[in-house]
Design an enzyme around this catalytic site. Structure first.
Site, PDB file in Angstrom:
ATOM      1  N   ASP A  87       1.009  -1.131  -0.090  1.00  0.00           N
ATOM      2  CA  ASP A  87      -0.175   0.016  -0.102  1.00  0.00           C
ATOM      3  C   ASP A  87       0.964   1.075   0.092  1.00  0.00           C
ATOM      4  OD1 ASP A  87      -2.946   0.671   1.557  1.00  0.00           O
ATOM      5  OD2 ASP A  87      -1.914   1.827   0.125  1.00  0.00           O
TER       6      ASP A  87
HETATM    7  C1  GLC Z   1      -4.322   4.380  -0.192  1.00  0.00           C
HETATM    8  C2  GLC Z   1      -5.236   3.140   0.189  1.00  0.00           C
HETATM    9  C3  GLC Z   1      -5.308   2.083  -0.675  1.00  0.00           C
HETATM   10  C4  GLC Z   1      -5.391   2.517  -2.297  1.00  0.00           C
HETATM   11  C5  GLC Z   1      -3.838   3.320  -2.438  1.00  0.00           C
HETATM   12  C6  GLC Z   1      -3.678   3.790  -3.741  1.00  0.00           C
HETATM   13  O1  GLC Z   1      -3.633   4.562   0.844  1.00  0.00           O
HETATM   14  O2  GLC Z   1      -4.954   2.511   1.459  1.00  0.00           O
HETATM   15  O3  GLC Z   1      -6.504   1.331  -0.650  1.00  0.00           O
HETATM   16  O4  GLC Z   1      -5.702   1.519  -3.122  1.00  0.00           O
HETATM   17  O5  GLC Z   1      -3.525   3.949  -1.290  1.00  0.00           O
HETATM   18  O6  GLC Z   1      -4.256   5.083  -3.988  1.00  0.00           O
END
Ligand code: GLC
Length: 732
Positions: free
Chosen positions: A262
């Site tokens: 993430d």
């Molecule tokens: C965010 C979220 C995740 C998302 C990623 C990309 O922090 O936790 O669900 O897909 O970043 O935006």
């Protein structure tokens, strides 16, 4: 490209080129126009800009094609860039949020919605969506419950698998589809105190029985990516958790796709105090098998040194790079780096009447009717007042619908005007109050409004006038769209004070009162329930929200939605879920209950239970009939009920099968959802509904730490919500 050619390509790549395939850059890096490679000048080293493997947050056919063209031309092996985006419940045509999809108890709705999203996003140059979320959620304080399909692993599993199928189709080279990414692995929804990014403490049997199954369903459905979660699991951050990623995800679940961190989750292992440096964090992540580092320098600043020093085996790098190349190859990017994206195609497939119809159907099925007395619904009176901040509000999406244009949303007022102008019914509208109280912190911005009090006073006066005129009032209240989603945990599951005040003042004036609540999480609704003749929940309905809501309020369709999460009496009950343990001192339904599991000041049970929802008709259900009462490995049991529509209107009921294991080597939940079926029954008709009970449904993580079935007594319940006691015993 053939697999052998991919291997040859890998062998030709330098160490630097390999490492940079594992780097994902934020879309902003590429946004500004620039010289050299079509990439913007930024503090990111030039070689990273030129050789990174993927980016996220960019869409738009022309923009993507321009960047991709420059990128492929400048890459020594002309390896295309992967474009990834959060298409969570809508790209341009926004479906109900995932919690609303869960409320439909209809995986086909989720699949069709995902198909629409994939088609629209792919035409806009998107290759991968960071969806579906497979996180089980039991704590409404956690704002990301809006992105989950709810508190039940079985329902979540069906919905997640359906969305993967909708996004990916059968062949990823089909440019109407995109690769999907199951997230957030694992157990992100179990955050302590309902606070985002927090620690998760779970026993292995709860992790395996409750939190992992939905991810597995998504992986079994073919999801090509999995995303690590921000949380620690029993003290170890997911992005560095070798047991979770190498053993559970890859070995046990058989996932061989791309594992992406993430956003900054690898670097954040330093904050957690697990890694003393980004170098250490990069080492932990590579050892855990994380293939792509989302938006930090952990990998590109450290992997070469880790490999040259022998701390990381080069084979780990090669296997990670090969997974990324295989994904690009399976998307057909080597043959066509643009995957057919074009403005012309995007115009043709976006926000079409067909897409809107799919969204509108999803809205109708997602609406949950919690109360309906004095024939408040459907609306049949001559003068109706729609009052509240949601009456003409375009922001019916969730905060995770980031690429849509909310101007394309149909508001309740627009839909009501259009519908009722064809009838003798007169409608009036009033906003009643601003949605938020002053200085409400919405995470990325704070809501303040000058002289809010004076403004609300004016709005209230108009609202009371309209309420006085009307035979029936529909109050359209709710949370602001930015009050659920990432980093939006709350300790109060309530609406704003201004809305509460509007509700109480209008309820005094209303001859008949329907309350509609638009939200992204369970809320504490007692005072609204008591004073409303009818109350309905709409989980962030999206682009066709107004139309779907009026379809139901007008009686054109009967509501069929069921709660995908328990609604509590009090936030003090959170986390709360139906598949609870009875304890050694169960509280008796009647009579005294001292020295039993209880609160002095609140019931144990939720105000509205998982699976609950009314229709416009009345239903009866027969006792559960079993074709045999002994289940064996090779002969399942068929459980049948007769469902009768005893009301005056045709309606759809969601019949639910729960099973209870009366005794096990570990305590067992009082019920577990094992099947559900939507049945349309005409007024006065009845229909038999059967479920096949098989041995695999009885398996759980026993004291021997294995998934198996133990002999003993079971009860099969079949009803219209998780409170049903309509059961029959059988043995295995
Ligand atoms: C965010 C979220 C995740 C998302 C990623 C990309 O922090 O936790 O669900 O897909 O970043 O935006």
């Amino acid at each position: 490209m053939k697999k052998t050619d991919l291997k040859a390509l890998l062998d030709e790549m330098t160490m630097e080129e390999k490492i940079l395939q594992l780097v994902q850059l934020p879309g902003a890096t590429f946004e500004e126009d620039a010289a050299v490679t079509g990439l913007s000048d930024s503090q990111i080293p030039e070689n990273v800009l030129r050789l990174a493997g993927s980016t996220l947050g960019i869409f738009g056919a022309e923009k993507v094609k321009k960047i991709q063209k420059a990128y492929v031309e400048n890459h020594p092996h002309h390896i295309p860039l992967l474009f990834m985006l959060d298409v969570i419940h809508g790209h341009k045509t926004v479906m109900p949020c995932p919690l609303g999809l869960g409320a439909t108890f209809d995986p086909e709705v989720a699949r069709k919605g995902a198909e629409v999203q994939a088609k629209e996003a792919s035409a806009d140059g998107v290759h991968v969506t960071f969806s579906p979320m497979g996180d089980l959620v039991r704590d409404a304080r956690w704002g990301r419950v809006v992105e989950s399909t709810g508190e039940d692993k079985f329902l979540n599993g069906k919905m997640v698998a359906a969305m993967v199928k909708g996004y990916q189709g059968d062949d990823l080279t089909d440019t109407d589809h995109v690769a999907s990414c199951v997230k957030h692995f694992a157990a992100y929804g179990g955050a302590e105190a309902g606070r985002d990014y927090n620690n998760v403490e779970l026993s292995e049997h709860t992790l395996r029985e409750q939190y992992l199954p939905a991810y597995k369903e998504g992986i079994d459905a073919g999801a090509r990516l999995v995303m690590t979660s921000f949380n620690t699991l029993n003290g170890i951050p997911s992005s560095g958790n070798k047991w979770l990623m190498r053993y559970i995800l890859r070995k046990e679940m058989g996932f061989d796709g791309v594992l992406i961190s993430d956003w900054a989750a690898i670097a954040e292992m330093k904050n957690w105090g697990i890694a003393e440096s980004l170098r250490e964090a990069a080492k932990l992540a590579m050892e855990a098998g994380v293939d792509i580092d989302m938006c930090t320098e952990s990998y590109y600043a450290n992997l070469e040194d880790l490999i040259n020093s022998g701390e990381i085996d080069k084979s780990l790098l090669d296997e990670a790079v090969m997974r990324v190349l295989e994904l690009k190859n399976d998307l057909g990017l080597f043959e066509d780096p643009y995957r057919g994206a074009s403005e012309e195609k995007a115009k043709k497939v976006t926000l079409t009447a067909e897409n809107r119809a799919i969204a509108r159907d999803a809205v109708r099925k997602s609406l949950v009717l919690l109360k309906n007395e004095r024939e408040a619904l459907p609306l049949k009176v001559k003068r109706i007042a729609f009052i509240g901040p949601y009456v003409d509000e375009k922001e019916l999406r969730s905060s995770w619908a980031i690429s849509c244009d909310s101007k394309t949303t149909v508001t309740i007022q627009e839909a009501a005007t259009k519908f009722f102008e064809k009838t003798e019914c007169k409608v009036k509208f009033a906003k009643g109050c601003e949605m938020l109280d002053n200085n409400t912190d919405l995470g990325f911005n704070t809501f303040t409004q000058e002289n809010l009090e004076a403004e609300n006073k004016k709005l209230m006066a108009k609202a009371l006038e309209v309420a006085d005129w009307a035979d029936e009032v529909v109050l359209c209240l709710g949370e602001h769209f930015a009050q659920t989603g990432e980093s939006t945990s709350k300790v109060n599951l309530t609406l704003s004070d201004a809305q509460r005040k509007l509700f109480h003042e209008v309820s005094k004036k209303s001859k008949k009162l329907v309350t509609l609540i638009i939200c992204g999480r369970p809320l504490v609704l007692d005072e609204y329930i008591e004073k409303s003749d009818a109350l309905m929940i709409s989980f962030r309905p999206g682009t066709e929200g107004g139309n779907g809501i009026i379809d139901i309020l007008s009686g054109e369709y009967s509501p069929s939605g069921k709660l995908p999460m328990s609604f509590p009496y009090s936030v003090g009950q959170e986390p709360i879920h139906y598949d609870r343990y009875i304890t050694g001192r169960p509280k008796p339904a009647e009579g005294t209950s001292i020295f039993t599991t209880r609160y002095l000041d609140c019931p144990n049970e939720p105000r509205f239970c998982f699976g609950y929802g009314l229709t416009y008709s009345k239903f009866e259900i027969s006792n559960v009939k079993l074709d045999k009462d002994i289940l064996t490995d090779d002969a399942g049991i068929t459980a049948t009920v007769n469902v009768k529509n005893t009301g005056r209107v045709d309606a759809t009921q969601v019949v639910q099968l729960y099973i209870r294991d009366m005794a096990g080597s570990r305590v067992r939940p009082i019920k577990e959802l094992k099947g559900f079926e939507r049945v349309e029954v005409k007024a006065g008709d009845s229909v038999d509904v059967s479920f096949k009970i098989t041995e695999d449904m009885l398996r759980f993580f026993t004291i021997k730490n294995a998934f198996e079935t133990e002999h003993g007594k079971f009860t099969a319940y079949i009803g219209f919500d998780s409170d049903t006691e309509n059961g029959a015993e059988f043995s295995y």
